[in-house]
Design an enzyme around this catalytic site. Structure first.
Site, PDB file in Angstrom:
ATOM      1  N   HIS A  18       0.817  -1.219   0.000  1.00  0.00           N
ATOM      2  CA  HIS A  18       0.000   0.000   0.000  1.00  0.00           C
ATOM      3  C   HIS A  18       0.848   1.265   0.000  1.00  0.00           C
ATOM      4  CE1 HIS A  18       0.028   1.086   4.385  1.00  0.00           C
ATOM      5  NE2 HIS A  18       0.119  -0.207   4.599  1.00  0.00           N
ATOM      6  N   ASP A  76       5.866   2.184   6.906  1.00  0.00           N
ATOM      7  CA  ASP A  76       4.597   1.476   6.694  1.00  0.00           C
ATOM      8  C   ASP A  76       3.811   2.273   5.666  1.00  0.00           C
ATOM      9  OD1 ASP A  76       2.063   0.367   6.822  1.00  0.00           O
ATOM     10  OD2 ASP A  76       1.734   0.808   8.932  1.00  0.00           O
ATOM     11  N   GLU A 119      -5.283   1.650   2.415  1.00  0.00           N
ATOM     12  CA  GLU A 119      -5.158   0.485   3.296  1.00  0.00           C
ATOM     13  C   GLU A 119      -5.404   0.871   4.737  1.00  0.00           C
ATOM     14  OE1 GLU A 119      -3.139  -2.524   5.908  1.00  0.00           O
ATOM     15  OE2 GLU A 119      -2.837  -0.374   5.790  1.00  0.00           O
ATOM     16  N   GLU A 120      -4.869   2.030   5.119  1.00  0.00           N
ATOM     17  CA  GLU A 120      -4.905   2.437   6.533  1.00  0.00           C
ATOM     18  C   GLU A 120      -6.316   2.779   7.016  1.00  0.00           C
ATOM     19  OE1 GLU A 120      -2.526   2.029   8.463  1.00  0.00           O
ATOM     20  OE2 GLU A 120      -0.646   2.171   7.353  1.00  0.00           O
ATOM     21  N   ASP A 138       3.729  -6.114   3.782  1.00  0.00           N
ATOM     22  CA  ASP A 138       3.455  -5.042   4.738  1.00  0.00           C
ATOM     23  C   ASP A 138       4.429  -5.149   5.897  1.00  0.00           C
ATOM     24  OD1 ASP A 138       2.161  -2.879   6.036  1.00  0.00           O
ATOM     25  OD2 ASP A 138       0.205  -3.572   5.362  1.00  0.00           O
ATOM     26  N   HIS A 185       3.530   3.240  13.000  1.00  0.00           N
ATOM     27  CA  HIS A 185       2.645   4.416  13.007  1.00  0.00           C
ATOM     28  C   HIS A 185       3.243   5.616  13.743  1.00  0.00           C
ATOM     29  CE1 HIS A 185      -1.385   2.517  11.555  1.00  0.00           C
ATOM     30  NE2 HIS A 185      -0.344   2.137  10.848  1.00  0.00           N
TER      31      HIS A 185
END
Lengths: 333, 344
Positions: free
Chosen positions: A64, A169, A199-200, A222, A308
């Site tokens: 992603h 990420d 995606e998130e 991922d 994150h």
């Protein structure tokens, strides 16, 4: 070079829903290396590299492009910006960070003090962005409601093998997929590399892309969690010990046959891999597996610390290992 | 095979969500003599078709089970557990389990002795994270035999109590698979127009994933989802059901007219049905089947049981055959012209 590709992709702005700068960069990198590239209605970049084998299967490999961010919900009369989350982002993560908007406008993130209860946990509604504006009018010249700020690019080498950056990420996986599509040569299976969007916020790009592609096998790339820092021991995954083959997470229980193929590919490539059972999180694999009547699907993960945060840390040895596994995987019988 | 024996055998088999191969093979084998074709798809859904010229009807009951998975092996050889689906951590201490490593290893889940608990610990329930499986072997041997991701199955003890009561693990939802088995046997002697698909679905416990893909693939005209619901126990909140009668749920995710058809069939055949009101989503396969493709009229038939998600899920055994009878009669009652009534 994997590292250069990674650094190039990390420099792009691309919160969920506005990933086109990443897609443009991928197109540029892959130009001349693949059979076709197209962008769908959700912004997914779908890249094909065919096999000459008439019994070839179609393997959809997803990474992603989007990353988490903060969307402006209100501009206060003093010129400060109030925000809401795009993806899994919270006050502890953003406080004190440098942010950037699509056009390059910078900002810094702060949390207002809670005078009534200084020990209270702040929420995202206590967070604001300071862009240096001294009034609403001045702020509105730079930023509108709905604009999205992301962590400002900040690539740092840590020790010999590790690197830290925002958006690791999932740009590290985008870099792997770019390199796979560049270097796969005369491979046994058709590769449909999908650089997915959103995606998130719920695997949205992968959901529609998998419907379009209708693959025989699905694979998501991922990051995963880490278990090798103080007081963090699960998942039992370490940085530098190789990429991880996912057994399960909240979005997917990897199809046993695909999981075993990944182990087989790793074995043939001579790459050590780890086994990952993740009690939280999900990947595009969850969406691909449930597309139409079901698609056998797995996930290959890059162990990543502080996911994150603005300092997502990975180990380049895991990246090199993952690329070797992928090159083998698309060539397996 | 008698329906109760089917339940005894199917509850014995290992089939954690996502890795249901063994139990799928058993269901396929048992259903095969009673239908025209049986397939197992990529998700481990078993799809058993009994052909008819009429409308396509899907019956769905899930065959996966909740359980445990190896998440880490400690330096002393203790096996730490992850959860697949909602395992109740309160029932874990004292369990006998099987760890499916390179060999099958019998293990136990111990607990800190009461003498060794701190004052603070005494007032608390165990969390799964505090517990581990002890297989008795030295650490080195455990690491040779067991890997992260290996399945851990809770003990199977098929307990037949007084008054037809049966208590065993995985009645959720294999008792409903047994009801489908019973219905298939009955349908050997009952004429039906409808084209019947009995689907034993995978991965319900982690989000009805098998139902979602099989409903897409089959594109049925109508569907009946089968699952368990909570039966009354002392202290249970209002809205739990009587143990000895099947339940036809109603709510926004379920089709009201199709539900009334099911109620009619039950009444015509002297089968008692109670009503459960589900004001939102049902958290069963019904939700994902109902919203598949452009929408599939779906009803939910539920089998009440006590002690859900434990190893002693208790039900009234006579409902297995009563449910089979209702499903068979419903299958036979489906008419071409229902279409006209469903949306009025």
């Amino acid at each position: 070079m994997l590292r250069d590709t990674l650094q190039t992709l990390l420099s792009c702005y691309g919160p969920s829903g506005s990933e086109h700068a990443v897609a443009d960069k991928v197109r540029e990198l892959l130009s001349g290396h693949v059979d076709s590239m197209k962008t769908d209605a959700l912004g997914n970049l779908i890249v094909e590299k065919f096999s000459a084998d008439e019994n070839a299967k179609t393997i959809m490999i997803a990474a992603h492009m989007d990353h988490i961010g903060l969307v402006v919900t209100n501009i206060e009369k003093e010129g400060f910006l109030r925000v809401s989350a795009i993806g899994g982002i919270g006050p502890k993560l953003v406080s004190g960070r440098k942010l950037v908007f699509a056009d390059g406008t910078p900002g810094v993130c702060a949390i207002e003090p809670n005078k009534k209860d200084p020990s209270a946990q702040p929420g995202l509604n206590d967070v604001f962005i300071d862009i240096g504006a001294e009034s609403r009018e001045e702020a509105e010249k730079l930023v509108s409601i709905g604009d999205v700020a992301v962590y400002a690019p900040d690539f740092t080498q840590l020790g010999r093998h590790k690197v830290a950056s925002p958006a690791m990420d999932d740009r590290c996986a985008c870099a792997l997929l770019v390199e796979l599509l560049m270097y796969a040569d005369n491979q046994k299976h058709n590769i449909v590399g999908v650089f997915t969007t959103q995606e998130e916020v719920g695997l949205r790009g992968a959901t529609v892309a998998a419907f379009t592609v209708q693959p025989d096998i699905g694979l998501a790339l991922d990051v995963t969690g880490w278990g090798d820092t103080p007081e963090t021991d699960l998942p039992a995954v370490k940085l530098g010990a190789g990429p991880a083959v996912k057994i399960m997470d909240r979005s997917m229980i990897a199809t046993p046959s695909v999981r075993e193929k990944l182990f087989e590919a790793a074995d043939m490539a001579g790459v050590a891999v780890q086994r990952e059972v993740l009690a939280y999180g999900g990947t595009d694999g969850g969406a691909i597996q449930l597309s139409r009547g079901g698609v056998p699907t797995g996930t290959l993960s890059i162990p990543c610390r502080y996911v994150h945060s603005a300092n997502e840390v990975i180990d380049m040895r895991d990246m090199e290992g993952a690329l070797k596994v992928l090159l083998q995987f698309v060539d397996l019988a | 095979m008698k329906t109760v024996d089917f339940l005894r055998e199917i509850t014995r088999l290992r089939g954690l969500s996502g890795d249901e191969g063994l139990v799928s093979a058993f269901v396929a084998q048992q259903f095969a003599p009673y239908c025209d074709e049986v397939t197992v798809d990529v998700m481990h859904n078993v799809i058993a078709r009994k052909k008819g010229p009429g409308k396509k009807v899907m019956f769905a009951a899930h065959l996966d089970e909740i359980g445990l998975m190896v998440s880490k092996i400690e330096d002393d050889g203790s096996v730490r557990m992850g959860s697949v689906g909602g395992v109740d951590p309160r029932i874990l201490p004292g369990q006998r389990v099987t760890v499916f490593g390179k060999e099958e290893l019998l293990g136990i889940i111990g607990a800190k002795a009461p003498h060794l608990l701190s004052q603070e610990e005494r007032g608390k329930n165990y969390m799964r994270e505090d517990l581990h499986v002890d297989v008795g072997l030295p650490a080195q041997r455990v690491k040779e035999l067991v890997q992260i991701g290996d399945q851990i199955q809770l003990e199977h003890r098929f307990t037949e109590l007084q008054n037809n009561r049966i208590a065993v693990k995985t009645c959720d939802d294999r008792a409903c698979v047994a009801m489908m088995f019973d219905a298939l046997k009955r349908l050997q002697d009952i004429r039906h127009d409808a084209d019947l698909y009995f689907v034993a679905t995978a991965q319900e416990e982690v989000g009805s994933r098998g139902a979602r893909t099989s409903a897409f693939a089959l594109e049925p005209d109508y569907a009946v989802a089968l699952d368990v619901c909570h039966a009354e126990t002392p202290g249970a909140p209002q809205g739990t059901m009587k143990l000895s009668s099947l339940t036809a749920s109603m709510g926004p995710y379920l089709h009201p007219v199709l539900r009334s058809k099911l109620m009619d069939v039950a009444k015509d055949n002297n089968i008692s049905l109670q009503t459960a009101v589900v004001p939102r989503y049902t958290s069963t396969d019904a939700d994902d089947i109902g919203s598949a493709r452009d929408g599939i009229p779906t009803v939910l038939l539920e089998l009440p049981l006590k002690y859900m998600h434990t190893t002693v899920e208790l039900l009234d055994g006579k409902l297995l055959t009563e449910g089979g009878r209702l499903l068979a009669q419903f299958a036979a009652a489906v008419k071409e012209d229902w279409e006209d009534e469903l949306w009025t």
